[in-house]
Design a protein around this motif. Sequence first.
Motif, PDB file in Angstrom:
ATOM      1  N   ARG A  19     -11.775  -3.868   1.145  1.00 50.22           N
ATOM      2  CA  ARG A  19     -11.346  -5.199   0.678  1.00 50.22           C
ATOM      3  C   ARG A  19     -12.438  -6.244   0.940  1.00 50.22           C
ATOM      4  N   ASN A  65      -5.067  -1.651  -9.679  1.00 44.00           N
ATOM      5  CA  ASN A  65      -5.290  -0.255 -10.082  1.00 44.00           C
ATOM      6  C   ASN A  65      -4.794  -0.067 -11.517  1.00 44.00           C
ATOM      7  N   ASP A  68      -7.355  -1.483 -13.863  1.00 45.42           N
ATOM      8  CA  ASP A  68      -8.435  -0.528 -14.173  1.00 45.42           C
ATOM      9  C   ASP A  68      -8.002   0.407 -15.304  1.00 45.42           C
ATOM     10  N   GLY A 129      -3.477   2.079  -6.210  1.00 46.40           N
ATOM     11  CA  GLY A 129      -4.741   2.417  -5.554  1.00 46.40           C
ATOM     12  C   GLY A 129      -4.629   2.151  -4.070  1.00 46.40           C
ATOM     13  N   ARG A 134       3.986   1.680   0.403  1.00 43.82           N
ATOM     14  CA  ARG A 134       5.213   2.396   0.787  1.00 43.82           C
ATOM     15  C   ARG A 134       5.396   3.560  -0.173  1.00 43.82           C
ATOM     16  N   ASP A 158      -9.315   5.702  -8.330  1.00 46.09           N
ATOM     17  CA  ASP A 158      -9.551   5.261  -6.948  1.00 46.09           C
ATOM     18  C   ASP A 158      -8.892   6.170  -5.903  1.00 46.09           C
TER      19      ASP A 158
HETATM   20  N1  LIG Z   1      -9.827  -6.714  -8.068  1.00 48.22           N
HETATM   21  C1  LIG Z   1     -10.673  -5.980  -8.811  1.00 48.22           C
HETATM   22  O1  LIG Z   1     -11.266  -6.462  -9.735  1.00 48.22           O
HETATM   23  C2  LIG Z   1     -10.868  -4.575  -8.501  1.00 48.22           C
HETATM   24  C3  LIG Z   1      -9.834  -3.753  -8.100  1.00 48.22           C
HETATM   25  N2  LIG Z   1      -9.989  -2.438  -8.050  1.00 48.22           N
HETATM   26  C4  LIG Z   1      -8.826  -1.618  -8.161  1.00 48.22           C
HETATM   27  O2  LIG Z   1      -7.721  -2.302  -7.638  1.00 48.22           O
HETATM   28  C5  LIG Z   1      -7.038  -1.502  -6.702  1.00 48.22           C
HETATM   29  C6  LIG Z   1      -6.419  -2.337  -5.678  1.00 48.22           C
HETATM   30  O3  LIG Z   1      -5.597  -3.248  -6.351  1.00 48.22           O
HETATM   31  P1  LIG Z   1      -4.379  -3.945  -5.623  1.00 48.22           P
HETATM   32  O4  LIG Z   1      -4.795  -4.550  -4.367  1.00 48.22           O
HETATM   33  O5  LIG Z   1      -3.773  -4.855  -6.605  1.00 48.22           O
HETATM   34  O6  LIG Z   1      -3.438  -2.727  -5.248  1.00 48.22           O
HETATM   35  P2  LIG Z   1      -2.720  -1.602  -6.152  1.00 48.22           P
HETATM   36  O7  LIG Z   1      -2.984  -0.322  -5.499  1.00 48.22           O
HETATM   37  O8  LIG Z   1      -3.006  -1.733  -7.578  1.00 48.22           O
HETATM   38  O9  LIG Z   1      -1.149  -1.899  -5.973  1.00 48.22           O
HETATM   39  C7  LIG Z   1      -0.664  -3.104  -5.499  1.00 48.22           C
HETATM   40  C8  LIG Z   1       0.636  -3.418  -6.203  1.00 48.22           C
HETATM   41  O10 LIG Z   1       1.507  -2.318  -6.090  1.00 48.22           O
HETATM   42  C9  LIG Z   1       2.696  -2.725  -5.435  1.00 48.22           C
HETATM   43  N3  LIG Z   1       3.142  -1.583  -4.641  1.00 48.22           N
HETATM   44  C10 LIG Z   1       2.525  -1.005  -3.585  1.00 48.22           C
HETATM   45  N4  LIG Z   1       3.193   0.090  -3.202  1.00 48.22           N
HETATM   46  C11 LIG Z   1       4.252   0.203  -4.025  1.00 48.22           C
HETATM   47  C12 LIG Z   1       5.302   1.130  -4.137  1.00 48.22           C
HETATM   48  N5  LIG Z   1       5.378   2.200  -3.342  1.00 48.22           N
HETATM   49  N6  LIG Z   1       6.211   0.944  -5.085  1.00 48.22           N
HETATM   50  C13 LIG Z   1       6.139  -0.114  -5.912  1.00 48.22           C
HETATM   51  N7  LIG Z   1       5.140  -1.041  -5.865  1.00 48.22           N
HETATM   52  C14 LIG Z   1       4.224  -0.865  -4.940  1.00 48.22           C
HETATM   53  C15 LIG Z   1       2.338  -3.942  -4.681  1.00 48.22           C
HETATM   54  O11 LIG Z   1       3.496  -4.685  -4.505  1.00 48.22           O
HETATM   55  P3  LIG Z   1       3.767  -5.441  -3.116  1.00 48.22           P
HETATM   56  O12 LIG Z   1       3.534  -4.450  -2.017  1.00 48.22           O
HETATM   57  O13 LIG Z   1       2.819  -6.555  -3.077  1.00 48.22           O
HETATM   58  O14 LIG Z   1       5.191  -5.827  -3.229  1.00 48.22           O
HETATM   59  C16 LIG Z   1       1.323  -4.578  -5.613  1.00 48.22           C
HETATM   60  O15 LIG Z   1       2.007  -5.240  -6.653  1.00 48.22           O
HETATM   61  C17 LIG Z   1      -8.067  -0.550  -6.204  1.00 48.22           C
HETATM   62  O16 LIG Z   1      -7.476   0.618  -5.698  1.00 48.22           O
HETATM   63  C18 LIG Z   1      -8.893  -0.306  -7.457  1.00 48.22           C
HETATM   64  O17 LIG Z   1      -8.281   0.662  -8.276  1.00 48.22           O
HETATM   65  C19 LIG Z   1     -11.311  -1.834  -8.064  1.00 48.22           C
HETATM   66  O18 LIG Z   1     -11.499  -1.310  -9.296  1.00 48.22           O
HETATM   67  C20 LIG Z   1     -12.394  -2.854  -7.772  1.00 48.22           C
HETATM   68  C21 LIG Z   1     -12.235  -4.010  -8.660  1.00 48.22           C
END
Ligand SMILES: NC(=O)C1=CN([C@@H]2O[C@H](COP(=O)(O)OP(=O)(O)OC[C@H]3O[C@@H](n4cnc5c(N)ncnc54)[C@H](OP(=O)(O)O)[C@@H]3O)[C@@H](O)[C@H]2O)[C@@H](O)CC1
Length: 478
Positions: A19, A65, A68, A129, A134, A158
């Motif tokens: 991060r 994610n 992407d 990603g 959870r 990722d």
């Molecule tokens: N920013 C950029 O340009 C770049 C980003 N990059 C890419 O981004 C990714 C990281 O992105 P990210 O931080 O948004 O996290 P991500 O994994 O998509 O999910 C977060 C969402 O999922 C949700 N959620 C979580 N668990 C859950 C569940 N079990 N069931 C349901 N919902 C669930 C969570 O919800 P919350 O926990 O907030 O309620 C939130 O809404 C990284 O791995 C890479 O691929 C790279 O390419 C570099 C450039």
Amino acid sequence: MHQVAPDRSWPLFDVAATRRIEQAAQAALPPFTLMQRAGLATARLALAIAPHARRIWIACGPGNNGGDGLEAATHLAAWGKEAVVTLAGDPAALPADAKRAWERLRQAGLDLAPAPPHDCDLCIDALLGIGAARPLQGGLAAAAQAMAGVGRPVLAIDVPSGLHADTGAGLAVRATHTLALLTLKPGLFTAGGRDAAGQVWFDDLEVPAGPEAPCALLAGPPLAQPRLHASHKGSYGDVAVIGGAPGMAGAALLAASAALHAGAGRVYLAPLDPAAARLAPGLPELMLRDWSSLPLPSLAVACGCGGGTAVADVLPQVLPQAASLVLDADALNAVAAQADLQALLRARSQRSLPTVLTPHPLEAARLLGTSTPAVQADRLAAAQALAARYACVVVLKGSGTVIAAPGQPPAINPTGSARLATGGTGDVLAGWIAALLAHGLPAFEAGQAAVFRHGQLADRWPAGEPLVAGALAARAGG
Ligand SMILES: NC(=O)C1=CN([C@@H]2O[C@H](COP(=O)(O)OP(=O)(O)OC[C@H]3O[C@@H](n4cnc5c(N)ncnc54)[C@H](OP(=O)(O)O)[C@@H]3O)[C@@H](O)[C@H]2O)[C@@H](O)CC1
Ligand SMILES: [K+]
């Protein structure tokens, strides 16, 4: 973009460091640049995996994610593929970058499909990603299940969705390929990570790690150790294997055989079963001794190896005296049960006597006073806690063996497979490490090198030939 192969070592970064790297890059680059690069890299790898694919399902989730995945879908459609895009979430609630990817998708004339396709040639897992917080539920769980049902290659972006990127814990999408972005994460290589990730590829998105220190290393091949012409058996050190209680002589014999074949100058075998001493071990090079007559201060000792409860009586002598020491199996259980042995073990480091512990997860749990699931939930942390507690090197066995030592980043071993899940292979490893200690390698290097070669031997084992520990020992060091 590179395939991550065990031909070199790779730095690994946890989610917190990733991060920070991402934030620094975002601040230095025009908005959306990283996601564009991520989407393009994904689309390119998708084509390389399935060049003749006609229909590709891109299963997107609610975070970046998913963004992407949306970006990759736009490219794939532009290249003539039928891109079927689903989104487990509300497009209006996407984070900024992902929303922009969604708008670009719409501008390209694409829209979301209401449901996964009945068939496709490739699935792209863009559900979650490093934000997986959870277990997968609801629409995400349904999409993951549908992906498993399609029976086609799955390219995870990722991290396979659901997998904890730091630990490799968690029920996750089972991918055939994973494209790690920005950094390689340790969870891809240990615990459930290896099964979930499949073949791992890496794209740094043209962003250097900068000042961030890796939390661990994926181990590369050990340096070759050429033997000098002007050397003799004394140049390679002496190993003693103490173990083999009644009914378990084979374990000690396997360790001794491995030490011999891995290049120890001389190998003593000290079985704890008096009857076993009269048995011809089948290896005339081995020197049978009673353990009490061994010159411990000049030996690399492998202790445990089928030692049963009898090994507890040996340890009060071996722990303070052995020049270097590998503790395996029953020796570890004895240490876990006796505080006086723990104190003797810790005291070795104060005298700079190298020690390597080789627990499997249950033995590690006993040594830490915790449970096997707790060890497996964070193998890197468990190995580091053990190394700190006993002031020695720890080889935590299992998928993605972890090698840890106090005060340095741990290593994850990339070689080996379930073919090693057969009786006696752990004894072979213990003897192999002892041979490298006898040769003078520092404990961390000895553990890392033996684990790497042991796994590599299994990886290269002929498909039609049964892998049994005796044959493995006979090829140690070969
Ligand atoms: N920013 C950029 O340009 C770049 C980003 N990059 C890419 O981004 C990714 C990281 O992105 P990210 O931080 O948004 O996290 P991500 O994994 O998509 O999910 C977060 C969402 O999922 C949700 N959620 C979580 N668990 C859950 C569940 N079990 N069931 C349901 N919902 C669930 C969570 O919800 P919350 O926990 O907030 O309620 C939130 O809404 C990284 O791995 C890479 O691929 C790279 O390419 C570099 C450039
Ligand atoms: K994913």
